[in-house]
Each structure stands twice: as C-alpha cells, then as structure tokens.
Design a protein around this motif. Sequence first.
Motif, PDB file in Angstrom:
ATOM      1  N   LEU A 147      43.461  23.973 -22.604  1.00  0.00           N
ATOM      2  CA  LEU A 147      43.219  25.407 -22.745  1.00  0.00           C
ATOM      3  C   LEU A 147      42.761  25.764 -24.156  1.00  0.00           C
ATOM      4  CD1 LEU A 147      46.288  26.812 -20.767  1.00  0.00           C
ATOM      5  CD2 LEU A 147      43.910  26.686 -19.989  1.00  0.00           C
ATOM      6  N   TYR A 153      41.016  33.129 -15.192  1.00  0.00           N
ATOM      7  CA  TYR A 153      39.865  32.291 -14.863  1.00  0.00           C
ATOM      8  C   TYR A 153      38.610  32.662 -15.649  1.00  0.00           C
ATOM      9  CZ  TYR A 153      42.571  30.478 -10.957  1.00  0.00           C
ATOM     10  OH  TYR A 153      43.543  29.864 -10.194  1.00  0.00           O
ATOM     11  N   TYR A 155      44.004  34.256 -22.204  1.00  0.00           N
ATOM     12  CA  TYR A 155      43.609  33.153 -21.326  1.00  0.00           C
ATOM     13  C   TYR A 155      44.563  31.968 -21.479  1.00  0.00           C
ATOM     14  CZ  TYR A 155      40.870  29.161 -19.640  1.00  0.00           C
ATOM     15  OH  TYR A 155      40.469  28.012 -19.001  1.00  0.00           O
ATOM     16  N   ARG A 162      49.642  25.399 -10.164  1.00  0.00           N
ATOM     17  CA  ARG A 162      50.694  26.316  -9.729  1.00  0.00           C
ATOM     18  C   ARG A 162      51.374  25.803  -8.463  1.00  0.00           C
ATOM     19  NH1 ARG A 162      47.800  30.989  -7.509  1.00  0.00           N
ATOM     20  NH2 ARG A 162      47.200  31.302  -9.663  1.00  0.00           N
ATOM     21  N   VAL A 192      47.392  32.731 -13.796  1.00  0.00           N
ATOM     22  CA  VAL A 192      46.244  32.008 -14.332  1.00  0.00           C
ATOM     23  C   VAL A 192      45.062  32.948 -14.566  1.00  0.00           C
ATOM     24  CG1 VAL A 192      44.573  30.173 -13.879  1.00  0.00           C
ATOM     25  CG2 VAL A 192      46.971  29.873 -13.223  1.00  0.00           C
ATOM     26  N   LEU A 199      42.423  24.997 -11.857  1.00  0.00           N
ATOM     27  CA  LEU A 199      43.802  25.186 -12.309  1.00  0.00           C
ATOM     28  C   LEU A 199      44.716  25.791 -11.250  1.00  0.00           C
ATOM     29  CD1 LEU A 199      43.216  26.382 -15.989  1.00  0.00           C
ATOM     30  CD2 LEU A 199      43.590  24.067 -15.120  1.00  0.00           C
ATOM     31  N   TRP A 200      44.170  26.315 -10.159  1.00  0.00           N
ATOM     32  CA  TRP A 200      45.024  26.910  -9.129  1.00  0.00           C
ATOM     33  C   TRP A 200      45.975  25.882  -8.526  1.00  0.00           C
ATOM     34  CZ3 TRP A 200      45.143  25.218  -4.086  1.00  0.00           C
ATOM     35  CH2 TRP A 200      44.089  24.373  -3.677  1.00  0.00           C
ATOM     36  N   ARG A 231      48.479  33.288 -20.535  1.00  0.00           N
ATOM     37  CA  ARG A 231      48.685  33.553 -19.108  1.00  0.00           C
ATOM     38  C   ARG A 231      48.589  32.267 -18.291  1.00  0.00           C
ATOM     39  NH1 ARG A 231      44.526  37.850 -17.251  1.00  0.00           N
ATOM     40  NH2 ARG A 231      45.474  37.272 -15.244  1.00  0.00           N
ATOM     41  N   THR A 232      47.625  31.438 -18.602  1.00  0.00           N
ATOM     42  CA  THR A 232      47.434  30.228 -17.807  1.00  0.00           C
ATOM     43  C   THR A 232      48.568  29.237 -18.015  1.00  0.00           C
ATOM     44  OG1 THR A 232      45.040  30.576 -17.962  1.00  0.00           O
ATOM     45  CG2 THR A 232      45.784  28.419 -17.216  1.00  0.00           C
TER      46      THR A 232
END
Length: 330
Positions: free
Chosen positions: A82, A122, A110, A145, A120, A141-142, A113-114
């Motif tokens: 990140l 985006y 960004y 989670r 996340v 990145l989904w 939060r991610t």
Amino acid sequence: MGGFDYLRLIAAILVVAHHARVLNGWPPLVLGQGLDLGALGVGVFFVISGYLVSASLERSPRIGVFLAKRALRVFPGLLAALLVTAFVLGPLVTSLDPLDYLSDADVYGYVLRTMTLYAVAYDLPGVFLNAPVAGVVNGSLWTLRLEFTAYLALAVLGAARRATPGVLASLALVAAAGSIALHAAGLDARGALFRIAYLAGVNGFLFLAGAALQACRIRPPLWTTLTAMIFLVTPAWFLGLPLIVLRLGLLDAPRPPVDLSYGLYIYSFPLQQWLAQEHQLTLATSLAVTLPFALASWMLVEKPALRLKTRLAPRASPPVPLSPAAALSD
C-alpha cells in the motif's frame, strides 16, 4: 508438502493472466461454466489456505497465538504494498500535480482504510483515470477481507473446540449448497449483493473443504481426483477443486528458495493498471514488472515477518526446517 509451494505460485500467475486480459478491456478466458482463470487462481489459494491454516490451528491451539501468526502473514506485506502504491507509484502516474496529490487526504486514507481489510479503498486521486478499467487501483484486495474472515471463523471454532472434521465438513456443505442455490437463482438478474454472497459462499466452501480434508487426514486416490475434474466444466466447478488441489499439493517436490505468490498477488494489479494505461499490458510484461516487486516483498518484508512467528510460541527443541508453504501456515 512442496507441491503446495508451486501451486500457490501457479495460482498467483493465473490471477495475473486473468487481469492481463480484463484490464485491457477484453473478456476473461473462460475454462468452463462460470470458471475463468481468476476464479480458478483464487479458488486454489482458498483451498490451500484452509488446509494449511487448519493445521496451524492444531499446532497452535492458543487462539491469540494463532491470530497473531495470521496477522504476521497478511499485514506486513500488505502495508508495504500500500505504501509503495500510494507514495511511489501514485505520484508517478496521477493526473494531478504531485504536490497536490500528496496533500490529498484520500492518499493517506487509502492506506489506513485498506489496512483494516473491511473498508478497502480502491481509488487514489487522479490515478489510472485513463485506463480501460478506469480508477481502480488494486482490485485484488477484496479477497484478503474474505480470507481473514475465514481465519476469524476458524479461530472461533477452535476456541469453542468445534474445529472438528464433522463440523468443518458440515459447514462446507452448507456453503456449497448456498452457492448452488444462489447460482440457480440467477446472479446476473439479482444484482451486486447476490454476486458478493455467491463469491463468499464459493470461496468459503473452498476454505472449509481444505480445512475438513486436513482434519480428516484425507489423501485422495487418483481415481477420485480424476472424477473431481469433471466438475470443472460445470457451474458447480468448485466442488471438485479441493480434491484436485490436495492431490497436487501433497506431491513430494523440492522446496523453492523463495515464495513469490503473495507478492505477485498484492503488487500485480496496480502495476498492470499502469501497463494498461500505457498500452503495454501483456502477461509477459506483467510478470516482468511484478516479479522484482514480489521478490523484494519476500526478502525484505514477508520472510523477516515470518521469522517473528517463532517468538510467539517458543519450542523446547529446535524446529524442523519447513517449506515456505508450511512456514506460511504455522
């Protein structure tokens, strides 16, 4: 378990190959009914994760230790990716003035939060606005989670002493049945929530099936693996994948010196977006650009973080050297 090391790398390359098409604006390469390269690669990851992480829970029954090990696997590499994306790649590719970009709160949001995995972000200010898939910085990145949620669920089962073969297999069957029901209901006509629920059900089944196979100490014979391959060309492709992955993963193979799979996974999408925006995106250019980042991630971040795991639960005798896949699961 050297086979798992190579399967993880193959799975990561499948995801990169999938994105090399869709980020160019091309349709995905479909292998069966509902199975494309990306779904296959992600599915392989979830089966391996369920198998190895459930073994880790058995070796580390203290739930706090188990979760700390999972966090060491996920978060150090993610944070590095990140930071590189937001503060190295972002200023180079944004349509904004670099100083305006760096003064925008969304850049810092960004990263923050991610890192929660559950909120996340985006997009970054002015980044990839001219790409065929505009504005998406890291669409891979989904899955993190969903992966970490699976870890938490397994930890809850472990704390309740319910991470047993019967419970894991039953939950896997429920997830499979729910996924089939959602597919039969017509995902395209039902909207985004149905699609999200379907993806959660499919990948939850794959994780739980991997965990159940490990808990049952099953080594599938060749005939069951060949039979399972029939499912790959059907809408229920995911039902056969766990046996195939387990059969291949348990093959005796020499250990690779590095594990580039996680680095490939978390760095490839933004780098491919940059290549797509420059009209240079192919599978070959994707790997050429991403592999150095994956190697640096392993050597400088992931491998040192994995060494910290040994401090969480000291052993009385010297540990037996593990393959990268086993180290990741411990």
